[in-house]
Design a protein around this motif. Structure first.
Motif, short mmCIF file in Angstrom:
data_model
loop_
_atom_site.label_atom_id
_atom_site.label_comp_id
_atom_site.label_asym_id
_atom_site.label_seq_id
_atom_site.Cartn_x
_atom_site.Cartn_y
_atom_site.Cartn_z
N ASP A 36 -47.08 140.44 73.25
CA ASP A 36 -46.51 140.72 74.56
C ASP A 36 -47.29 139.94 75.61
O ASP A 36 -47.94 140.51 76.48
N ALA A 37 -47.28 138.64 75.47
CA ALA A 37 -47.99 137.75 76.40
C ALA A 37 -47.38 136.37 76.29
O ALA A 37 -46.59 136.10 75.39
N ALA A 38 -47.75 135.49 77.21
CA ALA A 38 -47.36 134.09 77.05
C ALA A 38 -47.92 133.63 75.71
O ALA A 38 -48.99 134.05 75.30
N VAL A 39 -47.18 132.78 75.02
CA VAL A 39 -47.55 132.45 73.65
C VAL A 39 -47.36 130.96 73.39
O VAL A 39 -46.49 130.32 73.99
N THR A 40 -48.19 130.40 72.53
CA THR A 40 -47.98 129.06 72.02
C THR A 40 -47.53 129.19 70.57
O THR A 40 -48.25 129.75 69.75
N MET A 41 -46.34 128.69 70.30
CA MET A 41 -45.82 128.74 68.93
C MET A 41 -46.68 127.87 68.03
O MET A 41 -47.14 126.81 68.44
N THR A 42 -46.90 128.31 66.81
CA THR A 42 -47.67 127.52 65.86
C THR A 42 -46.73 126.78 64.91
O THR A 42 -45.58 127.18 64.71
N VAL A 43 -47.25 125.73 64.31
CA VAL A 43 -46.48 124.99 63.31
C VAL A 43 -46.21 125.89 62.11
O VAL A 43 -45.14 125.85 61.52
N ALA A 44 -47.15 126.75 61.75
CA ALA A 44 -46.95 127.67 60.64
C ALA A 44 -45.78 128.62 60.91
O ALA A 44 -44.98 128.90 60.01
N GLN A 45 -45.66 129.10 62.14
CA GLN A 45 -44.52 129.96 62.48
C GLN A 45 -43.21 129.20 62.36
O GLN A 45 -42.21 129.73 61.90
N MET A 46 -43.20 127.94 62.78
CA MET A 46 -41.99 127.11 62.72
C MET A 46 -41.55 126.81 61.30
O MET A 46 -40.37 126.59 61.04
N SER A 47 -42.49 126.77 60.37
CA SER A 47 -42.22 126.25 59.03
C SER A 47 -41.14 127.00 58.27
O SER A 47 -40.49 126.41 57.41
N GLY A 48 -40.92 128.26 58.57
CA GLY A 48 -39.89 129.02 57.86
C GLY A 48 -38.50 128.80 58.42
O GLY A 48 -37.50 129.18 57.81
N GLY A 49 -38.41 128.21 59.61
CA GLY A 49 -37.11 127.92 60.20
C GLY A 49 -36.56 128.99 61.11
O GLY A 49 -35.52 128.81 61.73
N PHE A 50 -37.25 130.15 61.21
CA PHE A 50 -36.75 131.23 62.07
C PHE A 50 -37.94 131.98 62.66
O PHE A 50 -38.72 132.58 61.93
N VAL A 51 -38.10 131.91 63.99
CA VAL A 51 -39.19 132.60 64.68
C VAL A 51 -38.55 133.67 65.55
O VAL A 51 -37.64 133.38 66.33
N GLN A 52 -39.03 134.91 65.42
CA GLN A 52 -38.46 136.02 66.18
C GLN A 52 -39.55 136.72 66.98
O GLN A 52 -40.53 137.22 66.42
N TYR A 53 -39.37 136.73 68.31
CA TYR A 53 -40.30 137.41 69.21
C TYR A 53 -39.77 138.83 69.44
O TYR A 53 -38.63 139.01 69.88
N THR A 54 -40.62 139.82 69.16
CA THR A 54 -40.18 141.22 69.21
C THR A 54 -40.92 142.07 70.22
O THR A 54 -40.53 143.21 70.45
N GLY A 55 -41.99 141.57 70.85
CA GLY A 55 -42.83 142.42 71.67
C GLY A 55 -42.79 142.22 73.17
O GLY A 55 -43.55 142.87 73.89
N PHE A 56 -41.96 141.32 73.68
CA PHE A 56 -41.96 141.04 75.11
C PHE A 56 -41.56 142.29 75.91
O PHE A 56 -40.55 142.93 75.61
N THR A 57 -42.34 142.62 76.97
CA THR A 57 -41.97 143.68 77.90
C THR A 57 -41.69 143.11 79.29
O THR A 57 -41.52 143.85 80.24
#
Length: 134
Positions: A36-57
């Protein structure tokens, strides 16, 4: 992880390296990110092809990985090659894209609240990529 150029067969049954537009079916792995903060996406997160952010308030900034990190993870890409991923934001708050060093943003500036974006990453040069949000 890495960019692997799939072989496709032409009408004459000759195998050749896959290029943009040839189409591809692949398995996708979800990388759920509960921050729940500004975030920098990682290459590891990208590698699966689907990144889902669930905690933003609240609306949050999402920074792309740097071009150097992306290109190091995909060393077999030629200039003009692309890969894609989906980014989903489940809460009712948007994510605003910011570019890492060497990344050019194109398309939409945000991924809408409770929605998703299709991202196409294109190698522009030996040191730069385009991050197109649609």
């Amino acid at each position: 992880m890495g960019f692997v150029r799939t072989l496709v067969n032409s009408a004459t049954r000759l195998a050749s390296p896959m290029r943009a537009g040839d189409g591809l079916l692949a398995n996708v792995a979800v990388s759920a990110v509960a921050t729940d903060a500004a975030v920098t996406m990682t290459v590891a997160q990208m590698s699966g092809g689907f990144v889902q952010y669930t905690g933003f308030t609240a609306g949050r900034a999402i920074t792309t990985p740097t071009a150097a990190l992306i290109l190091a993870a995909f060393p077999d890409m030629d200039i003009g090659d692309t890969f894609c991923l989906v980014v989903s934001i489940t809460p009712a708050f948007a994510g605003t894209w910011t570019a890492g060093v060497g990344v050019t943003l194109a398309g939409r500036a945000t991924t809408p609240a409770s929605s998703w974006s299709f991202i196409v990453v294109t190698k522009l040069s030996a040191t730069t990529v385009e991050w197109r949000v649609s």
